[in-house]
Design an enzyme around this catalytic site. Sequence first.
Site, short mmCIF file in Angstrom:
data_model
loop_
_atom_site.label_atom_id
_atom_site.label_comp_id
_atom_site.label_asym_id
_atom_site.label_seq_id
_atom_site.Cartn_x
_atom_site.Cartn_y
_atom_site.Cartn_z
N LYS A 68 0.86 -1.37 -0.21
CA LYS A 68 -0.01 0.10 0.13
C LYS A 68 0.87 1.22 0.02
O LYS A 68 1.90 1.28 0.70
CB LYS A 68 -0.92 0.02 1.14
CG LYS A 68 -1.94 1.04 1.29
CD LYS A 68 -1.44 2.38 1.88
CE LYS A 68 -1.13 2.32 3.45
NZ LYS A 68 -2.53 2.37 4.26
N ARG A 112 -10.43 1.90 6.64
CA ARG A 112 -9.74 0.97 7.55
C ARG A 112 -9.31 1.76 8.94
O ARG A 112 -9.36 1.12 9.93
CB ARG A 112 -8.55 0.04 7.10
CG ARG A 112 -7.35 0.92 6.45
CD ARG A 112 -6.30 1.18 7.44
NE ARG A 112 -5.02 1.18 7.26
CZ ARG A 112 -4.04 1.95 7.72
NH1 ARG A 112 -4.29 2.73 8.69
NH2 ARG A 112 -2.88 1.56 7.23
N GLN A 140 -11.24 12.14 7.97
CA GLN A 140 -10.90 10.99 8.75
C GLN A 140 -11.75 11.51 10.16
O GLN A 140 -12.46 10.69 10.75
CB GLN A 140 -9.56 11.10 9.31
CG GLN A 140 -9.27 9.58 10.19
CD GLN A 140 -9.95 8.46 9.59
OE1 GLN A 140 -10.28 7.72 10.30
NE2 GLN A 140 -9.44 8.29 8.50
N GLY A 222 -3.97 10.66 14.39
CA GLY A 222 -3.18 11.58 13.72
C GLY A 222 -1.67 11.37 13.68
O GLY A 222 -1.06 11.79 12.65
N ASP A 224 1.14 9.66 13.09
CA ASP A 224 1.82 8.33 12.57
C ASP A 224 3.14 8.54 11.99
O ASP A 224 3.67 7.75 11.26
CB ASP A 224 0.77 7.99 11.34
CG ASP A 224 0.53 9.08 10.44
OD1 ASP A 224 1.02 9.96 10.61
OD2 ASP A 224 -0.14 8.78 9.39
N LYS A 228 4.94 13.97 14.66
CA LYS A 228 3.53 14.23 15.08
C LYS A 228 3.02 13.95 16.63
O LYS A 228 3.50 12.94 16.92
CB LYS A 228 2.43 13.66 14.28
CG LYS A 228 2.70 14.09 12.88
CD LYS A 228 1.73 13.25 11.61
CE LYS A 228 1.80 13.57 10.38
NZ LYS A 228 0.93 12.82 9.50
#
Length: 315
Positions: A68, A112, A140, A222, A224, A228
């Site tokens: 992905k 997902r 999201q 958020g 990831d 962050k």
Amino acid sequence: MATVINLKEIQSILQNIDVVAAMEEGFIQYSNGNTVVPPVGELLFENPKGDAHIKYGYIKNDDYYVIKIASGFYENSKIGIPSSQGLMLLFDQKTGVPKAILLDEGYLTDIRTAAAGALAAKYFAPKEISAIGIIGTGIQAKLQLQYLQKYTPCKSVWVWGRTKDNVEKFTDELGSDFDIHIAKSPSELAKHCNLIVTTTPSELALLKAEDIQKGTHITAVGSDTEHKQELESKLLQLADIVIADSIPQSKSRGEIYRAVKDGELLEDKVIELGTAIQNQKLQRTNNEQVTIVDLTGVAVQDIMITKAVYNAFIA
């Protein structure tokens, strides 16, 4: 020749798939050691600001493996396109032959992730939810709220966003289905809500330990990358239960990574989601506990949703 499945076809197929159940099975397989999931590939961009993640892997003795590529470019709204982009590649696990290209434009990653948020609430949110807090106003944020309805009838919502326009747009789009209140700050939002989902690309903590009332569940979506952060590190120290979707990934990204790095959280306090799902003793046991689920996004989620769409497409 590989089958090409476009976004409209994917969206139609997903209406008949229980994505939350697929995520649950995927996390169990992952925590039980039945998957091969290498470290995340990552590209970070500065001008304009954005990131691209390459996640890949397979479930042992399965039919396929998946690669992905998904990106988030946070100034895309200025030119009228979604911040999330990407595609999924599905291959035969026994031969390496490409079987399908899913041109999902980042949609499957969004779905997902929202389904994982609903799964987190299923096992860790309090039974009585007074109000749902959504920090962020993008796709999201909207999907998290919608998918939560699978597990709670709560329609009272508080939302906080960085700009007035984005908050108003969020309210206009979802206001007919929910009773939405606009918070002036994340702190104000936390005072009204005992189920909070954070969905921003913030690099500065938005929620502080002092903001959180007893019994609150937080799903952090958020953060990831290593840069962050949406939750103050002390907040993870305060929590009674801290869950990682992937313990290996939590060592290099996400809220858990930052809290450990800041000396506010011991690694041995962290439980993996797939492990906790299988053991009721590791789940919420009362309405006074503060629980945090840190979702950095795991390739097994992409494997499960890609397989489900492809199998439904060829059925």
